[in-house]
Design a protein around this motif. Sequence first.
Motif, short mmCIF file in Angstrom:
data_model
loop_
_atom_site.label_atom_id
_atom_site.label_comp_id
_atom_site.label_asym_id
_atom_site.label_seq_id
_atom_site.Cartn_x
_atom_site.Cartn_y
_atom_site.Cartn_z
N GLU A 195 19.14 37.20 67.37
CA GLU A 195 19.31 38.65 67.48
C GLU A 195 19.19 39.10 68.93
O GLU A 195 18.29 38.67 69.65
CB GLU A 195 18.27 39.38 66.65
N ASP A 254 16.72 46.08 57.74
CA ASP A 254 16.53 44.63 57.64
C ASP A 254 16.44 44.20 56.18
O ASP A 254 17.01 43.18 55.78
CB ASP A 254 15.26 44.19 58.38
N LEU A 275 14.99 37.78 60.14
CA LEU A 275 16.08 37.96 59.18
C LEU A 275 16.72 36.65 58.78
O LEU A 275 16.90 36.37 57.60
CB LEU A 275 17.16 38.89 59.75
#
Length: 136
Positions: free
Chosen positions: A56, A102, A128
């Motif tokens: 991310e 999320d 995640l």
Amino acid sequence: MLGGGGMNPRKMKQMMKQMGIDVTELDVEEVVIRTDDEDLVFDGPQVTRMDAQGQETYQVVGEPESVDPGTGGSGAGPAAELDAGDGDGDAEAAGLAIPEDDVMIVAERAGVSEEDAIEALEAEEGDLAAAIARLE
């Protein structure tokens, strides 16, 4: 979002999806970046999260205000500053601030309920990719 050198934004988004890159606009109120010398406080910035193969990356666009270290932000500490969610989820009660976005991403990608997604995110400390892998 991302500069495409004049490329059609829809085409750019389609190409990124084909490459496994997921881009999400986050609705945040404030971002604080702490350094040894100063705190940079962004009020109402545009924040984009890009997930590329489980990694991310966040892009923050806005004008920061420079303040003395430790005085920036309206949050109640590091966890409050990282939480871009609305704070009404079950994960909040468990002591881990997991954004609702999320939870929705994990539930959708893994094809599970929101409750299962929250449990997986809590077990993986908000990661995640790890939460999705755990559920698949």
